[in-house]
Design a protein around this motif. Sequence first.
Motif, PDB file in Angstrom:
ATOM      1  N   VAL A  39       0.852  -1.188   0.000  1.00 49.27           N
ATOM      2  CA  VAL A  39       0.000   0.000   0.000  1.00 49.27           C
ATOM      3  C   VAL A  39       0.890   1.242   0.000  1.00 49.27           C
ATOM      4  O   VAL A  39       1.941   1.263   0.625  1.00 49.27           O
ATOM      5  N   GLN A  40       0.450   2.253  -0.763  1.00 53.56           N
ATOM      6  CA  GLN A  40       1.175   3.517  -0.853  1.00 53.56           C
ATOM      7  C   GLN A  40       0.195   4.667  -0.705  1.00 53.56           C
ATOM      8  O   GLN A  40      -0.939   4.571  -1.161  1.00 53.56           O
ATOM      9  N   LEU A  41       0.661   5.748  -0.108  1.00 58.83           N
ATOM     10  CA  LEU A  41      -0.091   7.003  -0.107  1.00 58.83           C
ATOM     11  C   LEU A  41       0.605   7.904  -1.112  1.00 58.83           C
ATOM     12  O   LEU A  41       1.778   8.229  -0.958  1.00 58.83           O
ATOM     13  N   LEU A  45      -0.534  15.026  -7.743  1.00 60.45           N
ATOM     14  CA  LEU A  45      -0.156  16.311  -8.331  1.00 60.45           C
ATOM     15  C   LEU A  45       1.365  16.433  -8.444  1.00 60.45           C
ATOM     16  O   LEU A  45       1.885  16.902  -9.449  1.00 60.45           O
ATOM     17  N   ALA A  46       2.073  16.008  -7.395  1.00 58.02           N
ATOM     18  CA  ALA A  46       3.537  16.066  -7.410  1.00 58.02           C
ATOM     19  C   ALA A  46       4.134  14.799  -8.011  1.00 58.02           C
ATOM     20  O   ALA A  46       5.308  14.770  -8.360  1.00 58.02           O
ATOM     21  N   GLY A  47       3.341  13.729  -8.090  1.00 52.42           N
ATOM     22  CA  GLY A  47       3.824  12.476  -8.641  1.00 52.42           C
ATOM     23  C   GLY A  47       4.801  11.762  -7.724  1.00 52.42           C
ATOM     24  O   GLY A  47       5.769  11.177  -8.190  1.00 52.42           O
ATOM     25  N   ARG A  48       4.534  11.799  -6.411  1.00 48.61           N
ATOM     26  CA  ARG A  48       5.446  11.118  -5.501  1.00 48.61           C
ATOM     27  C   ARG A  48       4.706  10.342  -4.424  1.00 48.61           C
ATOM     28  O   ARG A  48       3.575  10.668  -4.074  1.00 48.61           O
ATOM     29  N   THR A  49       5.377   9.322  -3.931  1.00 52.95           N
ATOM     30  CA  THR A  49       4.850   8.501  -2.855  1.00 52.95           C
ATOM     31  C   THR A  49       5.223   9.141  -1.528  1.00 52.95           C
ATOM     32  O   THR A  49       6.385   9.439  -1.286  1.00 52.95           O
ATOM     33  N   LEU A  50       4.230   9.356  -0.671  1.00 52.49           N
ATOM     34  CA  LEU A  50       4.462   9.995   0.612  1.00 52.49           C
ATOM     35  C   LEU A  50       4.772   8.965   1.698  1.00 52.49           C
ATOM     36  O   LEU A  50       5.674   9.170   2.503  1.00 52.49           O
ATOM     37  N   VAL A  51       4.013   7.881   1.720  1.00 47.75           N
ATOM     38  CA  VAL A  51       4.168   6.829   2.729  1.00 47.75           C
ATOM     39  C   VAL A  51       3.915   5.495   2.051  1.00 47.75           C
ATOM     40  O   VAL A  51       3.052   5.401   1.174  1.00 47.75           O
ATOM     41  N   ALA A  52       4.639   4.458   2.452  1.00 47.52           N
ATOM     42  CA  ALA A  52       4.416   3.125   1.902  1.00 47.52           C
ATOM     43  C   ALA A  52       4.584   2.077   2.989  1.00 47.52           C
ATOM     44  O   ALA A  52       5.323   2.287   3.957  1.00 47.52           O
ATOM     45  N   ALA A  53       3.895   0.961   2.822  1.00 49.41           N
ATOM     46  CA  ALA A  53       4.042  -0.178   3.726  1.00 49.41           C
ATOM     47  C   ALA A  53       3.757  -1.439   2.929  1.00 49.41           C
ATOM     48  O   ALA A  53       3.033  -1.402   1.929  1.00 49.41           O
ATOM     49  N   SER A  54       4.359  -2.539   3.344  1.00 47.86           N
ATOM     50  CA  SER A  54       4.122  -3.804   2.654  1.00 47.86           C
ATOM     51  C   SER A  54       4.206  -4.961   3.628  1.00 47.86           C
ATOM     52  O   SER A  54       4.613  -4.796   4.778  1.00 47.86           O
ATOM     53  N   SER A  55       3.870  -6.136   3.145  1.00 45.68           N
ATOM     54  CA  SER A  55       3.903  -7.338   3.972  1.00 45.68           C
ATOM     55  C   SER A  55       5.273  -7.999   3.951  1.00 45.68           C
ATOM     56  O   SER A  55       5.447  -9.054   4.554  1.00 45.68           O
ATOM     57  N   LYS A  56       6.243  -7.376   3.284  1.00 37.46           N
ATOM     58  CA  LYS A  56       7.607  -7.922   3.271  1.00 37.46           C
ATOM     59  C   LYS A  56       8.127  -7.996   4.706  1.00 37.46           C
ATOM     60  O   LYS A  56       8.075  -7.014   5.435  1.00 37.46           O
ATOM     61  N   ALA A  72      -2.678  -1.273   9.456  1.00 34.72           N
ATOM     62  CA  ALA A  72      -2.375  -0.549  10.691  1.00 34.72           C
ATOM     63  C   ALA A  72      -1.018   0.153  10.588  1.00 34.72           C
ATOM     64  O   ALA A  72      -0.857   1.282  11.057  1.00 34.72           O
ATOM     65  N   ALA A  73      -0.046  -0.508   9.939  1.00 31.23           N
ATOM     66  CA  ALA A  73       1.293   0.085   9.810  1.00 31.23           C
ATOM     67  C   ALA A  73       1.268   1.331   8.936  1.00 31.23           C
ATOM     68  O   ALA A  73       1.904   2.333   9.258  1.00 31.23           O
ATOM     69  N   VAL A  74       0.529   1.278   7.813  1.00 34.61           N
ATOM     70  CA  VAL A  74       0.481   2.452   6.932  1.00 34.61           C
ATOM     71  C   VAL A  74      -0.263   3.595   7.617  1.00 34.61           C
ATOM     72  O   VAL A  74       0.113   4.760   7.462  1.00 34.61           O
ATOM     73  N   ALA A  75      -1.284   3.281   8.392  1.00 33.55           N
ATOM     74  CA  ALA A  75      -2.011   4.330   9.109  1.00 33.55           C
ATOM     75  C   ALA A  75      -1.111   4.991  10.144  1.00 33.55           C
ATOM     76  O   ALA A  75      -1.118   6.218  10.289  1.00 33.55           O
ATOM     77  N   LYS A  76      -0.321   4.191  10.850  1.00 32.04           N
ATOM     78  CA  LYS A  76       0.594   4.732  11.856  1.00 32.04           C
ATOM     79  C   LYS A  76       1.621   5.658  11.205  1.00 32.04           C
ATOM     80  O   LYS A  76       1.872   6.769  11.678  1.00 32.04           O
ATOM     81  N   LYS A  77       2.203   5.215  10.072  1.00 34.70           N
ATOM     82  CA  LYS A  77       3.189   6.046   9.362  1.00 34.70           C
ATOM     83  C   LYS A  77       2.550   7.330   8.848  1.00 34.70           C
ATOM     84  O   LYS A  77       3.159   8.398   8.879  1.00 34.70           O
ATOM     85  N   ALA A 103      -8.186  -2.092   4.620  1.00 29.55           N
ATOM     86  CA  ALA A 103      -8.921  -0.832   4.759  1.00 29.55           C
ATOM     87  C   ALA A 103      -9.520  -0.686   6.160  1.00 29.55           C
ATOM     88  O   ALA A 103      -9.431   0.385   6.769  1.00 29.55           O
ATOM     89  N   ASP A 104     -10.104  -1.762   6.678  1.00 32.11           N
ATOM     90  CA  ASP A 104     -10.710  -1.698   8.004  1.00 32.11           C
ATOM     91  C   ASP A 104      -9.665  -1.424   9.085  1.00 32.11           C
ATOM     92  O   ASP A 104      -9.899  -0.634  10.000  1.00 32.11           O
ATOM     93  N   ALA A 105      -8.496  -2.067   8.963  1.00 30.67           N
ATOM     94  CA  ALA A 105      -7.429  -1.850   9.946  1.00 30.67           C
ATOM     95  C   ALA A 105      -6.897  -0.418   9.878  1.00 30.67           C
ATOM     96  O   ALA A 105      -6.598   0.188  10.907  1.00 30.67           O
ATOM     97  N   ALA A 106      -6.801   0.128   8.684  1.00 36.09           N
ATOM     98  CA  ALA A 106      -6.333   1.510   8.533  1.00 36.09           C
ATOM     99  C   ALA A 106      -7.341   2.483   9.149  1.00 36.09           C
ATOM    100  O   ALA A 106      -6.955   3.469   9.787  1.00 36.09           O
ATOM    101  N   ARG A 107      -8.626   2.200   8.962  1.00 35.25           N
ATOM    102  CA  ARG A 107      -9.662   3.048   9.570  1.00 35.25           C
ATOM    103  C   ARG A 107      -9.601   2.976  11.091  1.00 35.25           C
ATOM    104  O   ARG A 107      -9.704   3.993  11.774  1.00 35.25           O
ATOM    105  N   GLU A 108      -9.448   1.762  11.618  1.00 31.78           N
ATOM    106  CA  GLU A 108      -9.398   1.597  13.067  1.00 31.78           C
ATOM    107  C   GLU A 108      -8.177   2.296  13.673  1.00 31.78           C
ATOM    108  O   GLU A 108      -8.218   2.767  14.799  1.00 31.78           O
ATOM    109  N   ALA A 109      -7.077   2.352  12.889  1.00 29.55           N
ATOM    110  CA  ALA A 109      -5.850   2.985  13.387  1.00 29.55           C
ATOM    111  C   ALA A 109      -5.898   4.511  13.270  1.00 29.55           C
ATOM    112  O   ALA A 109      -4.972   5.184  13.718  1.00 29.55           O
ATOM    113  N   GLY A 110      -6.956   5.062  12.659  1.00 29.51           N
ATOM    114  CA  GLY A 110      -7.110   6.514  12.670  1.00 29.51           C
ATOM    115  C   GLY A 110      -7.202   7.221  11.343  1.00 29.51           C
ATOM    116  O   GLY A 110      -7.409   8.419  11.310  1.00 29.51           O
TER     117      GLY A 110
END
Length: 113
Positions: A39-41, A45-56, A72-77, A103-110
């Motif tokens: 997952v990436q945020l 407009l700028a064409g860049r990734t702000l935050v990323a997380a993966s299952s690696k 949950a990790a991407v939401a925390k970052k 999606a549900d975990a990201a919502r629960e994390a804020g």
Amino acid sequence: MVSKIARRNKIKTRIRGKISGTAARPRMSVFRSNKGIYVQLIDDLAGRTLVAASSKGLEGGTKIEVAARVGAAVAKKALESGITEVVFDRNGYLFHGRVKSLADAAREAGLKF
């Protein structure tokens, strides 16, 4: 017969015509492979990734449980970097299983979307 990939690309194109991310409200893009989930945020407009997380590097549990930990990790970052709202881009995948769990975990994390 249309392949799964062609069907997903058609849906993905239709979705991307309707949504885009900005620095204030980035696009949360999900990619799902057979072995992992990423997952990436993205600020389109700028064409860049702000935050990323993966299952690696995450082990143990089912694929759905791992997807929830990635969400949950991407939401925390994101919250650490000052991002509270995102636009969810399921990337042509059905909102079910691993994608829904993330999606549900990201919502629960804020994150709000």
